[in-house]
Design an enzyme around this catalytic site. Sequence first.
Site, PDB file in Angstrom:
ATOM      1  N   LEU A 154       0.919  -1.115   0.008  1.00  0.00           N
ATOM      2  CA  LEU A 154       0.203  -0.040  -0.099  1.00  0.00           C
ATOM      3  C   LEU A 154       0.700   1.182  -0.064  1.00  0.00           C
ATOM      4  CD1 LEU A 154      -2.812   1.468   0.183  1.00  0.00           C
ATOM      5  CD2 LEU A 154      -2.565   0.988   2.638  1.00  0.00           C
ATOM      6  N   TYR A 155       1.812   1.234   0.928  1.00  0.00           N
ATOM      7  CA  TYR A 155       2.574   2.536   1.194  1.00  0.00           C
ATOM      8  C   TYR A 155       3.538   2.631  -0.151  1.00  0.00           C
ATOM      9  CZ  TYR A 155       6.545   5.237   2.588  1.00  0.00           C
ATOM     10  OH  TYR A 155       7.522   6.285   2.735  1.00  0.00           O
ATOM     11  N   GLY A 156       4.062   1.578  -0.606  1.00  0.00           N
ATOM     12  CA  GLY A 156       5.205   1.448  -1.994  1.00  0.00           C
ATOM     13  C   GLY A 156       4.326   1.952  -3.009  1.00  0.00           C
TER      14      GLY A 156
END
Length: 247
Positions: A154-156
């Site tokens: 999600l972050y990446g």
Amino acid sequence: MSDMTGTAALVTGGNSGIGRATAKALAGRGAHVVITGRDADRGERTVKEIRAAGGRADFVAATLLGEASARDLVHRAEELAGPIDVLVNSAGVFPFGPTDTTGEQDFDLVYDTNVKVPYFLVAALAPAMAARGGGAIVNVTTMVAQFGAAGMGLYGSSKAALVLLTKSWAAEYGPRGVRVNAVSPGPTRTEGTAGMGEALDELARGGPAGRPADPEEIAEAIVFLAGEEAGFVHGAVLPVDGGRIAV
């Protein structure tokens, strides 16, 4: 070292971590820095530290989640410092965890903060920079935008979107004098990563440097891209990841 006297810089997430280190570095080169964040106490402390060192700084408390909040921030920042010459999109959230346990609320928070807000800050600032004939935008991404890592999808992916936007904005605004670039940090010791404990060191051991970065090391790269020394640099993503890109 660029002399940024007479310029105004807006640094999101400037009350902690990489953003705070960047704000201090820009102010040290003469820029009038406006920092923003949700924690007013930390923000005011940062402003006091910059002013005590002889710099110019102001704090704007803001919760950034979408277009309206981004445009309101620009309005408030320019009331304090005048037209913004440098934008550093440093604010970001990074909850880690398995895909199957991620809820829609967390998904929306990550993309609202990491993608939507930078998008509309650029939409609000880049045309005016172009009309004046120059400006610099530096986006803070992450090394995990470049490779797959369990629990960091999600972050990446949100930061991978920012990588593509960096290149698109460089193509869109570069011909009118606005340079848009990004810095891709590796593991960095900040208030936000303190809870990772040994996991941060383990992640850092995957690169030649073998250690996490200090925020000031990332800030120096950001300030370089914002300054005149990087005048011929457009659309670049500068890895400051302890060499992780090499292995």
